[in-house]
Enzyme design. Sequence first.
Site, mmCIF file in Angstrom:
data_model
loop_
_atom_site.group_PDB
_atom_site.id
_atom_site.type_symbol
_atom_site.label_atom_id
_atom_site.label_comp_id
_atom_site.label_asym_id
_atom_site.label_seq_id
_atom_site.Cartn_x
_atom_site.Cartn_y
_atom_site.Cartn_z
ATOM 1 N N LEU A 186 -10.214 57.053 26.746
ATOM 2 C CA LEU A 186 -9.096 56.464 25.929
ATOM 3 C C LEU A 186 -7.863 56.143 26.894
ATOM 4 O O LEU A 186 -6.753 56.729 27.087
ATOM 5 C CB LEU A 186 -8.630 57.087 24.800
ATOM 6 C CG LEU A 186 -9.676 57.460 23.590
ATOM 7 C CD1 LEU A 186 -8.931 58.157 22.552
ATOM 8 C CD2 LEU A 186 -9.990 56.237 23.336
ATOM 9 N N GLU A 199 -6.625 52.604 28.661
ATOM 10 C CA GLU A 199 -6.716 51.288 29.194
ATOM 11 C C GLU A 199 -6.637 50.938 30.537
ATOM 12 O O GLU A 199 -7.193 49.943 31.209
ATOM 13 C CB GLU A 199 -5.702 50.186 28.014
ATOM 14 C CG GLU A 199 -6.270 50.406 26.629
ATOM 15 C CD GLU A 199 -5.839 51.588 25.990
ATOM 16 O OE1 GLU A 199 -6.351 51.871 24.915
ATOM 17 O OE2 GLU A 199 -5.263 52.558 26.564
ATOM 18 N N HIS A 202 -0.856 47.639 16.083
ATOM 19 C CA HIS A 202 -2.213 46.946 15.765
ATOM 20 C C HIS A 202 -2.088 45.687 15.456
ATOM 21 O O HIS A 202 -3.144 44.912 15.063
ATOM 22 C CB HIS A 202 -2.845 47.788 14.601
ATOM 23 C CG HIS A 202 -3.260 49.246 15.203
ATOM 24 N ND1 HIS A 202 -2.366 50.122 15.317
ATOM 25 C CD2 HIS A 202 -4.191 49.871 15.407
ATOM 26 C CE1 HIS A 202 -2.943 51.345 15.711
ATOM 27 N NE2 HIS A 202 -4.143 51.178 15.557
#
Length: 322
Positions: free
Chosen positions: A58, A60, A129
């Site tokens: 996890l 990026e 999100h």
Amino acid sequence: MSSRTLVEAVNDALLQEMERDANVMVMGEDVGRAGGVFRATAGLLDRFGSDRCVDTPLAEAGILGTAVGLAMAGWRPVCEMQYDAFSYPCLDQLITHIGRYRWRTGGKMEFPVTIRMPYGGGVRAPELHDDSPEAYYVHTPGIKVAIPSTPADAKGLLAAAIRSPDPVVLMEPKVLYRSPRGEVPDGEHVVPLGKARVVREGDDVTLVAYGGMVAVAEQAAEEVEASVEVVDVRTLKPLDEGTLLRSVGKTGRAVIVQEAPRIAGFGAEISALLAERAILDLRGPVVRVTGYDVPFPFWSLEAEHIPSSARVVEAIEQVLRF
């Protein structure tokens, strides 16, 4: 032709391109065993193995940093950012490295990195999100940016992105992932980057939109007593200026619809283009219908934030009255 959802079309494009070119690989959080949070990479691990469908930590920045080295070694990595705002930690890699390598090498090195990400609201997701960060990537030199609004374009634009010698950010409207379905060509299918799509012909006003806002524009076009042309930008960079100028040259009026916040959004770039190159064709001001300049709100208010067909109809009537 097959009837597919947008996310199924993305999966089909990945399958076709990985079969076509052994250098294409997929990497990201949960893309392997879980098949991706939206199932966009379902089945790829079983078909191509863990060397070409890679579950990453996890991190990026680590995903995109790894893609830098892979591209330099001859791979064509397709990186999945699990959600739009999750891509912010890797902006340094994108701006400092990926967008600059062709320039740094004097054109000797291609940099075929594709960065996929679900984007936008309309699905009642939590904070970070639901963002629409396309303007960040469009503003970065060396990066191409495409946003599909149909399953067929999702497959075709992704294939074009993977085959491109330059890095491409493909933003997939999550509100369209599973509805509506559409006809998608079987086998290889490529939609050239840099070509807009005239969704609907009209004579009185041009609606310019992309991603999830194309359907909103189409709905608004049905609700007004005017002949409305709808143009789907599809590729934000390179932008198909010719199609936009021809459309506005015919109608004389333009309304631009974007989900992202208003200030310095991509709609402002289109508005500037029309002001600079279509001023003698315009019969009224170019009007933008956008999200608001606030963080994307919690789900109970998101319908107030995202442009609605009613807001677009109001903008159309405004320019027709001018």
